[in-house]
Motif scaffolding. Structure first.
Motif, PDB file in Angstrom:
ATOM      1  N   UNK A  79       0.782  -1.649   0.434  1.00 44.51           N
ATOM      2  CA  UNK A  79       0.306  -0.332  -0.388  1.00 44.51           C
ATOM      3  C   UNK A  79       0.422   1.130   0.334  1.00 44.51           C
ATOM      4  N   UNK A  80       1.634   0.908   0.384  1.00 42.23           N
ATOM      5  CA  UNK A  80       2.937   2.220   0.807  1.00 42.23           C
ATOM      6  C   UNK A  80       3.574   2.855  -1.061  1.00 42.23           C
ATOM      7  N   UNK A  81       3.650   1.424  -1.039  1.00 40.09           N
ATOM      8  CA  UNK A  81       4.579   1.578  -2.209  1.00 40.09           C
ATOM      9  C   UNK A  81       3.112   2.379  -3.893  1.00 40.09           C
ATOM     10  N   UNK A  82       2.132   1.971  -3.789  1.00 38.57           N
ATOM     11  CA  UNK A  82       1.063   2.421  -4.500  1.00 38.57           C
ATOM     12  C   UNK A  82       1.343   3.475  -4.503  1.00 38.57           C
ATOM     13  N   UNK A  83       0.506   3.887  -2.966  1.00 37.82           N
ATOM     14  CA  UNK A  83       0.469   5.822  -2.614  1.00 37.82           C
ATOM     15  C   UNK A  83       1.234   6.128  -3.308  1.00 37.82           C
ATOM     16  N   UNK A  84       2.386   5.938  -3.032  1.00 38.36           N
ATOM     17  CA  UNK A  84       4.144   6.861  -3.894  1.00 38.36           C
ATOM     18  C   UNK A  84       3.285   7.481  -5.358  1.00 38.36           C
ATOM     19  N   UNK A  85       3.348   5.608  -6.146  1.00 35.71           N
ATOM     20  CA  UNK A  85       3.497   5.472  -7.306  1.00 35.71           C
ATOM     21  C   UNK A  85       2.367   6.600  -7.734  1.00 35.71           C
ATOM     22  N   UNK A  86       0.611   6.598  -7.453  1.00 35.02           N
ATOM     23  CA  UNK A  86      -0.065   6.996  -7.974  1.00 35.02           C
ATOM     24  C   UNK A  86      -0.132   8.957  -7.445  1.00 35.02           C
ATOM     25  N   UNK A  87       1.537   9.463  -6.743  1.00 37.12           N
ATOM     26  CA  UNK A  87       1.241  10.511  -6.986  1.00 37.12           C
ATOM     27  C   UNK A  87       2.032  11.220  -7.647  1.00 37.12           C
ATOM     28  N   UNK A  88       3.047  10.352  -8.134  1.00 36.87           N
ATOM     29  CA  UNK A  88       4.650  10.044  -8.536  1.00 36.87           C
ATOM     30  C   UNK A  88       4.469  10.492  -9.810  1.00 36.87           C
ATOM     31  N   UNK A  89       2.947   9.734 -10.163  1.00 33.23           N
ATOM     32  CA  UNK A  89       2.342   9.898 -11.798  1.00 33.23           C
ATOM     33  C   UNK A  89       1.960  10.830 -12.287  1.00 33.23           C
ATOM     34  N   UNK A  90       1.391  11.846 -11.759  1.00 33.18           N
ATOM     35  CA  UNK A  90       0.855  12.984 -11.881  1.00 33.18           C
ATOM     36  C   UNK A  90       1.773  14.263 -11.727  1.00 33.18           C
ATOM     37  N   UNK A 114       6.022  -1.470 -12.273  1.00 31.97           N
ATOM     38  CA  UNK A 114       5.824  -2.698 -11.625  1.00 31.97           C
ATOM     39  C   UNK A 114       5.724  -2.238 -10.217  1.00 31.97           C
ATOM     40  N   UNK A 115       4.639  -2.931  -9.628  1.00 33.43           N
ATOM     41  CA  UNK A 115       4.926  -3.085  -8.113  1.00 33.43           C
ATOM     42  C   UNK A 115       4.859  -4.958  -7.738  1.00 33.43           C
ATOM     43  N   UNK A 116       6.029  -5.224  -7.100  1.00 31.76           N
ATOM     44  CA  UNK A 116       5.798  -6.495  -6.741  1.00 31.76           C
ATOM     45  C   UNK A 116       6.262  -6.081  -5.344  1.00 31.76           C
ATOM     46  N   UNK A 117       5.806  -7.135  -4.357  1.00 29.74           N
ATOM     47  CA  UNK A 117       4.785  -7.248  -3.087  1.00 29.74           C
ATOM     48  C   UNK A 117       4.987  -5.696  -2.584  1.00 29.74           C
ATOM     49  N   UNK A 118       5.999  -5.332  -2.112  1.00 27.11           N
ATOM     50  CA  UNK A 118       6.884  -3.956  -0.894  1.00 27.11           C
ATOM     51  C   UNK A 118       7.634  -2.961  -2.269  1.00 27.11           C
ATOM     52  N   UNK A 119       8.293  -3.791  -3.723  1.00 25.45           N
ATOM     53  CA  UNK A 119       8.861  -2.911  -4.565  1.00 25.45           C
ATOM     54  C   UNK A 119       8.444  -2.114  -5.905  1.00 25.45           C
ATOM     55  N   UNK A 120       9.139  -1.326  -5.903  1.00 26.47           N
ATOM     56  CA  UNK A 120       8.316  -0.628  -6.585  1.00 26.47           C
ATOM     57  C   UNK A 120       9.550  -0.242  -8.068  1.00 26.47           C
ATOM     58  N   UNK A 121       9.597  -0.648  -8.737  1.00 24.22           N
ATOM     59  CA  UNK A 121       9.837  -0.391 -10.445  1.00 24.22           C
ATOM     60  C   UNK A 121       9.922   1.096 -11.391  1.00 24.22           C
ATOM     61  N   UNK A 122      10.718   1.479 -10.916  1.00 21.26           N
ATOM     62  CA  UNK A 122      10.168   2.984 -12.101  1.00 21.26           C
ATOM     63  C   UNK A 122      10.848   2.848 -13.638  1.00 21.26           C
ATOM     64  N   UNK A 123      10.414   2.139 -14.494  1.00 22.87           N
ATOM     65  CA  UNK A 123      11.144   2.438 -16.076  1.00 22.87           C
ATOM     66  C   UNK A 123      11.105   3.650 -16.457  1.00 22.87           C
ATOM     67  N   UNK A 124      11.657   5.184 -16.402  1.00 21.18           N
ATOM     68  CA  UNK A 124      11.769   6.356 -17.122  1.00 21.18           C
ATOM     69  C   UNK A 124      11.751   6.515 -18.079  1.00 21.18           C
ATOM     70  N   UNK A 125      11.685   6.813 -18.597  1.00 15.42           N
ATOM     71  CA  UNK A 125      11.945   7.151 -20.607  1.00 15.42           C
ATOM     72  C   UNK A 125      11.882   8.348 -20.911  1.00 15.42           C
TER      73      UNK A 125
END
Length: 344
Positions: A79-90, A114-125
């Protein structure tokens, strides 16, 4: 500590062509330098080049361009990883302000995750101007990570590269999203020309492409790939023009498509991961500078135009070699006969 002298490893190099290239990026006939130990490659690409000059040319189209770096961050839980991701993409604009501090040319254009367990993989392009961009995107990512960790203290650093890039590895994500220049080369060859210069027919080439490149690669477990030998042309072109040769791993992923159109042969090569640049590491060698200049890729142009031109030339070169080999393999014994004649 002992320092080792830098020496040279000579690789035979020869110009092949001219190749007749047309399309949005360039419309020219030009010869292409290829550095290889597999010397029959010169003759194979040369046959494809001669055919191109007897047609309207090889149409090359740069569909997209982006260089990637995937960073790996860690949270306490999903949940902590997903919350950070939802903010970052904006916050792409905020992130680009940080990126601008690392380079005049790097620009963040998209992110995949990709979120895997508590891990956040960010593919920056990123777009990277005329550079292939390996170091540029890593430097940009290095500047972004402290900013992200400050803005999102629930995240911690794990790695500057999480393999979701994916650099120098054959992966599905590269074939789907692209890494480097996404280029398509196409040619239409008359039946008469197929028979006279390629010693085959449109039907035979189409049939072999289906049975060898498509079905053969599928049963071999190929990954986002259906071609005969993209890697041969890519390596020779990369070595001659100062590219990072290990990028032929993802570069050789791509699809050959062929059709019979009103009796003629339509033949195309799609390369979604063509990683080339006209500036940057590896370009300072004398022969590389000469080759890039001869290809018209050291001109004063808008950022990115020289690299796009180089990618278009590379894609046309790949088509020449791919077409020639497939044509040869429609005839029993022709491939080995050519190698014995040219190598022995």
């Amino acid at each position: 500590m002992k320092t080792h002298k830098i020496t040279q490893a000579p690789v035979p190099m020869r110009s092949v062509g001219p190749i007749n290239i047309c399309g949005p990026v360039l419309q020219e006939k030009l010869s292409v330098p290829l550095a290889t130990y597999e010397t029959p490659l010169w003759h194979s690409v040369g046959r494809g080049a001669r055919v191109s000059c007897l047609t309207e040319g090889i149409k090359t189209t740069v569909v997209d361009e982006r260089m990637t770096r995937s960073i790996l961050l860690e949270a306490a839980d999903a949940p902590a990883a997903v919350a950070a991701l939802h903010s970052l993409v904006t916050r792409l604009d905020d992130m680009n302000q940080v990126v601008a501090q690392s380079s005049r040319f790097a620009r963040l254009i998209d992110m995949h995750s990709q979120i895997v367990a508590n891990l956040m993989y960010l593919r920056l392009e990123f777009t990277t101007g005329d550079a292939s961009g390996h170091n540029m995107v890593t430097n940009a990512a290095d500047k972004l990570i402290p900013w992200i960790l400050t803005e999102y203290p629930q995240l911690t650093y794990c790695s500057i590269s999480g393999n979701y890039c994916s650099d120098k590895k054959a992966t599905a994500v590269n074939g789907i999203l692209g890494r480097g220049k996404y280029v398509i080369s196409e040619i239409t060859i008359s039946r008469e020309l197929c028979e006279r210069r390629l010693k085959t027919t449109p039907e035979k080439v189409v049939d072999l492409n289906i049975k060898k490149n498509l079905i053969g690669t599928m049963i071999a477990g190929g990954l986002r790939s259906a071609n005969a030998h993209y890697a041969n042309m890519l390596l020779a072109f990369y070595l001659a023009t100062g590219q990072d040769a290990a990028n032929i791993i993802e570069g050789s992923q791509g699809v050959v498509h062929a059709e019979v159109r009103e009796g003629d042969l339509y033949f195309s090569c799609t390369l979604p991961n063509l990683i080339v640049g006209s500036v940057g590491n590896g370009k300072g060698l004398g022969f590389v500078e000469e080759n890039l200049s001869a290809l018209g890729c050291k001109e004063s142009r808008e950022p990115g135009e020289n690299a796009r031109r180089l990618a278009a030339i590379c894609a046309a070169t790949v088509l020449c070699g791919e077409l020639s080999l497939l044509a040869a393999q429609t005839n029993p014994g022709e491939l080995m006969e050519a190698h014995l004649k040219l190598e022995r």
